[in-house]
Each structure stands twice: as C-alpha cells, then as structure tokens.
Write a protein that holds these residues in place. Sequence first.
Motif, short mmCIF file in Angstrom:
data_model
loop_
_atom_site.label_atom_id
_atom_site.label_comp_id
_atom_site.label_asym_id
_atom_site.label_seq_id
_atom_site.Cartn_x
_atom_site.Cartn_y
_atom_site.Cartn_z
N THR A 63 0.83 -1.33 -0.07
CA THR A 63 -0.03 -0.03 0.00
C THR A 63 0.88 1.33 -0.16
O THR A 63 2.06 1.02 0.60
N SER A 64 0.52 2.20 -0.76
CA SER A 64 1.07 3.67 -0.73
C SER A 64 2.78 3.31 -1.12
O SER A 64 2.71 2.78 -2.26
N ALA A 65 3.55 3.89 -0.52
CA ALA A 65 4.92 3.63 -0.83
C ALA A 65 5.00 2.20 -0.97
O ALA A 65 6.06 1.80 -2.00
N GLY A 66 4.85 1.04 -0.19
CA GLY A 66 4.82 -0.06 -0.61
C GLY A 66 4.25 -0.51 -1.77
O GLY A 66 4.68 -1.55 -2.38
N ALA A 67 3.43 0.20 -2.29
CA ALA A 67 2.65 -0.31 -3.54
C ALA A 67 3.73 0.09 -4.87
O ALA A 67 3.84 -0.56 -5.64
N ILE A 68 4.46 1.37 -4.75
CA ILE A 68 5.40 1.79 -5.52
C ILE A 68 6.44 0.56 -5.67
O ILE A 68 6.85 0.31 -6.88
N ALA A 69 7.05 0.31 -4.48
CA ALA A 69 8.16 -0.68 -4.47
C ALA A 69 7.86 -2.12 -4.97
O ALA A 69 8.36 -2.78 -5.73
N ALA A 70 6.28 -2.57 -4.65
CA ALA A 70 5.99 -3.65 -5.28
C ALA A 70 5.98 -3.87 -6.48
O ALA A 70 6.34 -4.86 -7.35
N ALA A 71 5.56 -2.81 -7.06
CA ALA A 71 5.07 -2.60 -8.82
C ALA A 71 6.33 -2.73 -9.50
O ALA A 71 6.62 -3.28 -10.58
N PHE A 72 7.28 -1.94 -9.05
CA PHE A 72 8.62 -1.72 -9.83
C PHE A 72 9.50 -2.84 -9.68
O PHE A 72 9.86 -3.48 -10.53
N PHE A 73 9.47 -3.53 -8.35
CA PHE A 73 9.97 -5.11 -8.17
C PHE A 73 9.55 -5.95 -9.13
O PHE A 73 10.59 -6.89 -9.68
N ALA A 74 8.20 -5.89 -8.91
CA ALA A 74 7.69 -7.06 -9.85
C ALA A 74 8.15 -6.81 -11.46
O ALA A 74 7.62 -7.99 -11.80
N GLU A 75 8.19 -5.69 -11.97
CA GLU A 75 8.33 -5.66 -12.98
C GLU A 75 9.93 -6.08 -13.36
O GLU A 75 10.06 -6.28 -14.69
N GLY A 76 10.62 -6.34 -12.54
CA GLY A 76 11.97 -6.78 -12.72
C GLY A 76 13.10 -5.98 -12.45
O GLY A 76 14.25 -6.45 -12.61
N TYR A 77 12.79 -4.65 -11.91
CA TYR A 77 13.82 -3.81 -11.61
C TYR A 77 14.59 -4.32 -10.27
O TYR A 77 13.91 -4.61 -9.30
N ALA A 78 15.85 -4.21 -10.25
CA ALA A 78 16.57 -4.49 -8.78
C ALA A 78 16.36 -3.42 -7.98
O ALA A 78 16.05 -2.22 -8.16
N PRO A 79 16.44 -3.79 -6.73
CA PRO A 79 16.08 -2.58 -5.60
C PRO A 79 16.91 -1.33 -5.87
O PRO A 79 16.43 -0.53 -5.68
#
Length: 269
Positions: free
Chosen positions: A47-63
């Motif tokens: 949720t919120s900032a966690g949603a941003i991190a989840a989506a970009f990581f799930a797209e395949g980008y490294a942290p």
Amino acid sequence: MDPRIDQYKEKKIGLALSGGGVRGVSHLGVLQALTDQGIKFSHISGTSAGAIAAAFFAEGYAPQEILRMLKENSLLKLLRPAFGSHGLISILKARFLISKFIPHNSFQNLKTHVTISAVDLGEAKLVYFTDGELDTAILASCCLPGIFAPITINNHMYVDGGILNNFPVEPLVGNCDLIIGSSCNHLPVVSSIKSFGNLVDRAAMITINSSLSARKMLCDIVIEPHNLGGYGIFDTDAMDEIYMIGYEEGLKAINGNEKLKELIQGQKK
C-alpha cells in the motif's frame, strides 16, 4: 537433508510492504538484502509507498535500480503535498513517470503477482486491486486524503489504502506458504515534538499503526527497522540513508532469524 530446510523448497513466498511515505524506501533495502540471498517471491502486496516498491520490483527492476530511478526522476518528490496551493491538487502528474518505467501498465504483465490496496472513499471500504490499469491503482494507493484529489476508477473515488490497512498482509494469507512482512513505521518513544509537521506525522502514524500488531501476527517473519522514526514521510533528501537502514535491518534478520535462515538454505537447494 534437514526436513525443516527441505520444506521451503519450491514454496510460495509472499511479501507484504507497508505504507510510510519516503520511509518506504527502506523496503528496497530489505528487498536487496533478501534477493542477494536468492529469495524469490510469488506474491507481493503493498500500500502507498509499498505499492510503488511492489510494482517496480515485480516489473523486474533490482532494488538499487529502483532507488536510482526514484532519485533521478523525482517520483517521490511529485508525491509531496503543495501546501501553498488552493484546495486539493491532482496526484495524476506522477502518472507519466510510472508509465515511463512500466509501459505495459498492466498487473497481468508483471513478472510477480501484485496486490495493491486503496480505500473506496464513497463506499468507505478497503479495496484490493489485482487487475486493470496499474498506474491508477498505484496512485490511488498513494493518494493522501486532504492533500490530493481522490483518484477516480470506474466511477469510484479512491484514496490512500493506509487509512484502513497500512500493512496489507491479508491478500497473502492462504495464497502463500510463508509470509515476510516489511514494516517501516516503528515509532520510538519521544519527549518532545519539534514542529507542527512532526506532530501531524506522528499522530497519523499512531492511528495507522493501531492495527499493526494483529497484522504482524499473520506474518511468519517481520522485518521492521527501528531507526526510521526520526524521518518524516516527505523527507526525500534522506532516501539513501533510509535505504541503508532497511538494508542493514534485512541483513540483521538474515543473520538472526532461524525461519529466514532455513528459507534461504531451502531456496538455494
């Protein structure tokens, strides 16, 4: 082979990411520590900032790459409130940056299953997005009420999911064999409040954290940095520091949590 280790082989691992403004950058540090050990996730909820991190990581980008993208493209700065503006402002100005890095704009085309939470303002209920347009779901989940105008999706008004559930573990329950939670809103004891902004931020976090303990109980492993309480949710200049705090907390969990040690050994088999 130790059966406790073998049980984690080929298991579905879920990850829940809390909201928390810029403090959510700590999730990227936690993710870096875990993925460095070979941990792979089948389902991420945020949720919120966690949603941003989840989506970009799930797209395949490294942290680390996500951190660089956030800094260079000022995505989190676009999500800061404009207190001098008249009335509510639109959060949709950040939409183009999401589409820049996730051009397919689809839950279905992400490499990992993602659930994003937001609140239906009209019906006063929590909603979990798992399909449809990804960018509007992310922005709805980040849409702080009273600052941003609600996001309209299919004639429904949505705002920040953290209002009703700032740690969305529930979508993972029953769908994953083991759940890891990353929470970035630990509040230290304080004896004074330095500013009105600190007062509002702390009061909001106390309210949001009121149901946190029950949701932690749904996780098998919880990683929660205790050094983020001094950072405000809009402290975008501190992203590198916040990332490292998350990374160090992830390393601490890897070295000190027996379930996490067994998971790492099992996934390496």
